[in-house]
Design an enzyme around this catalytic site. Structure first.
Site, short mmCIF file in Angstrom:
data_model
loop_
_atom_site.label_atom_id
_atom_site.label_comp_id
_atom_site.label_asym_id
_atom_site.label_seq_id
_atom_site.Cartn_x
_atom_site.Cartn_y
_atom_site.Cartn_z
N SER A 41 -6.75 -1.66 6.45
CA SER A 41 -5.07 -1.91 6.57
C SER A 41 -4.21 -2.38 8.19
O SER A 41 -4.35 -3.22 8.96
CB SER A 41 -4.31 -1.66 5.54
OG SER A 41 -3.37 -2.23 4.68
N LYS A 98 -4.65 -4.00 -3.82
CA LYS A 98 -4.24 -3.60 -3.17
C LYS A 98 -4.32 -2.76 -4.67
O LYS A 98 -3.20 -2.22 -5.10
CB LYS A 98 -2.54 -3.70 -2.88
CG LYS A 98 -1.94 -3.28 -1.26
CD LYS A 98 -3.58 -3.45 -0.67
CE LYS A 98 -2.92 -3.02 0.29
NZ LYS A 98 -3.55 -3.05 1.84
#
Length: 585
Positions: free
Chosen positions: A385, A189
């Site tokens: 995402s 991330k």
């Protein structure tokens, strides 16, 4: 006082009169001077493929007709352009397509879909020709589909491969005292990595390298097919910058002819058998698409497939063509679910993600819809995402080879100014009824508060992975091993099971028809946005003067940076968001 009151009443009355007069004139002009009805497609015409005002797949529809009346641009999206090219293939009045000085804002997946439409158009025997004073790498990718490519003798061609650059702010935070407290799940991330490190982590470098290589391979494969040059040779050309001048580009077969624009137009005249002293007939792609949208009947079938466009960042509220709003998305799914004529749904996703809560609410609506009608996802440039979150439970998922997807991970960012306030001599005191009643950016982050926030992050991540596992018929461990926030291309996503098939929107429509067991169908586009009257004013130039002034003062690139800062400020709650934005030029 009465005198002042009369004066004010007169001024207000005059203002209202002129406003009503202005809106009346504009409304009459819009209602009786519609552009599409006035477009005449002459025989022996060429479509000019000007895409400078086309950026979204879907240009939007509004429940309030005033919104369309006062729209700055024609309601034309890329889907309309692709449909128009399909109609032009069999239109006897259209002889070819000219891509002239193309300056496109389309992403790579969109460009690929348009390339495929142009390739199919060429099968009719009609020509596609391209000319530019300069070719950016992104525009050359689209233009390379043409039968003949021209380049201005004084121009250049940018063909050098892909790269990315990431800024890191760890030292800046320490020196300035402005710190971003990061709480995340997912080793890939990397959206928050710049706040934690001064260099790229091994995990981030691994995923970024793999991503760029996969996207570049897809680009090279398409150019190779169109230009009949091996991908290895294309890599040699890019590495050695062997196409940087018009002469070098021609010698290496990336273009066909080095000439000025008048020579290009003469070649089109010759192809159309038009005399040299005459001009040939032209029609812009937006005018032609508008004409097709208002006059063509693709199918007279009672069966319909709903195409619901989810494009932009995911946020709460109504949303619009640039923002995926929970309200409009859920309403569209409910309407499509209840409409008996609609037999299946295609969800077109082009999103880097956004609010995790909103993503979950949209996911739930899809879950309810799927129990009644098949839902097929078509991925555009991005479905990452939160964009993947709302796609993962579809019956079938399509992606382009260069779609960017995955990024299954979540994070939170809390600004902390305690070091800054200490440096400049500011002290704050808090009064609370309970220990954890408030988070203050002016005191060091409380470890207990951090632990509670991390607990929320972990909960969202677990929910996200569970939804993916159930939708993709995988175990939690299998999804977790390919999640961790890592980003994949469509090609890689198919290999690891996040995507079912490689294909475009039309392929997704065919799949939806198959699942619904129908042969003939028409399409109905959603969402239909419900905007109030105040939104009309945002369409006028005077309402955008502030934006234009700032852009003019800062320049396009600096204005883009400002917009990114504003986006960060608007990020509330836990985020399921793609780790970075990619813009290929």
């Amino acid at each position: 006082m009465r005198f002042l009151g009369n004066v004010m009443a007169t001024i207000i009355g005059i203002f209202i009169f002129f406003m009503l007069f202005f809106f009346g004139i504009v409304l009459i002009g819009a209602l009786f001077g519609g552009e599409s009805e006035g477009v005449e497609i002459k025989k022996n015409s060429v479509i000019e493929l000007d895409l400078k005002n086309i950026s979204n797949d879907y240009a939007g529809k509004y429940k309030d007709p005033w919104m369309d009346v006062f729209s700055e641009k024609k309601n034309i999206g890329l889907t309309d352009i692709v449909n128009a090219i399909a109609v032009a293939k069999t239109d006897s009045d259209i002889k070819g397509i000219s891509i002239l000085n193309q300056d496109s804002e389309l992403g790579l997946a969109q460009s690929k879909e348009l390339r495929e439409a142009l390739n199919d158009f060429k099968k009719s025997g009609k020509f596609v020709m391209a000319y530019a004073n300069n070719y950016t790498q992104r525009d050359y990718y689209l233009n390379s589909v043409a039968n003949t490519i021209y380049l201005n003798p004084a121009g250049d061609l940018d063909f050098k491969g892909l790269s990315t650059e990431i800024m890191f702010f760890k030292d800046f935070q320490e020196k300035s005292g402005v710190k971003m407290e990061v709480i995340r799940h997912g080793k890939y991330k990397s959206a928050v990595e710049p706040f934690l490190e001064n260099k790229m982590s091994d995990a981030n470098r691994e995923q970024t390298t793999a991503l760029l290589n996969s996207v570049w391979s897809s680009v090279l494969a398409d150019i190779s097919e169109s230009r009949h040059i091996s991908t290895s040779r294309l890599n040699e050309i890019a590495t050695g910058l062997l196409a940087r001048t018009p002469e070098m580009a021609k010698a290496n077969k990336l273009i066909d002819i080095v000439a000025y624009e008048d020579v290009y137009h003469d070649a089109i005249k010759k192809a159309m058998k038009v005399a040299g002293d005459e001009d040939y007939n032209k029609v812009s792609i937006t005018d032609y698409a508008q004409k097709v949208a208002t006059t063509s009947i693709i199918s007279d079938s009672d069966n319909q497939i709903a195409v619901i466009y989810a494009q932009g960042e995911i946020q709460s509220g109504e949303g619009d063509v640039n923002v995926i709003g929970e309200v409009s998305m859920r309403r569209s799914l409910q309407e499509a679910r209840k409409n008996k004529d609609i037999k299946a749904i295609v969800l077109r996703v082009d999103s880097p993600g956004g609010s995790a809560l909103t993503s979950d609410l949209i996911w739930r609506e899809i879950e309810l819809t799927k129990k009644i009608k098949p839902v097929v996802v078509s991925m555009g440039n991005y479905a990452a995402s939160g964009g993947y979150y709302i796609a993962c439970n579809a019956n079938t998922i399509f992606a382009e080879r260069n779609t960017i997807t995955g990024s299954i991970g979540v994070f939170g960012v809390l600004p902390n100014l305690s070091q800054l306030t200490t440096k400049i001599g500011i002290n704050t005191e808090q009064v609370m009824t309970n220990e954890n009643a408030n988070y203050s950016p002016f005191v060091p982050l409380n470890e207990k508060f951090k632990a509670v926030t991390l607990e929320g992050i972990e909960k969202v991540y677990k929910t996200f992975v569970t939804h993916v596992a159930e939708g993709r018929k995988m175990t939690f461990a299998q999804v977790d091993s390919i999640a961790q926030g890592r980003v994949w291309t469509g090609t890689e996503a198919k290999r690891i099971g996040l995507v079912d098939k490689i294909g475009n929107l039309n392929d997704a429509l065919k799949e939806a028809a198959t699942l619904a067991k129908i042969k003939d169908y028409s399409t109905q586009n959603f969402p239909v946005y419900e905007k109030d009257f105040s939104d009309i004013f945002s369409k006028f130039p005077f309402a955008k003067s502030k934006e234009d002034l700032i852009k003019g003062e800062l320049g396009e690139e600096n204005y883009f940076i400002l917009q990114q800062i504003k986006k960060i400020q608007m990020q509330k709650g836990i985020q399921a968001r793609m780790p970075f934005e990619i813009s290929i030029h």
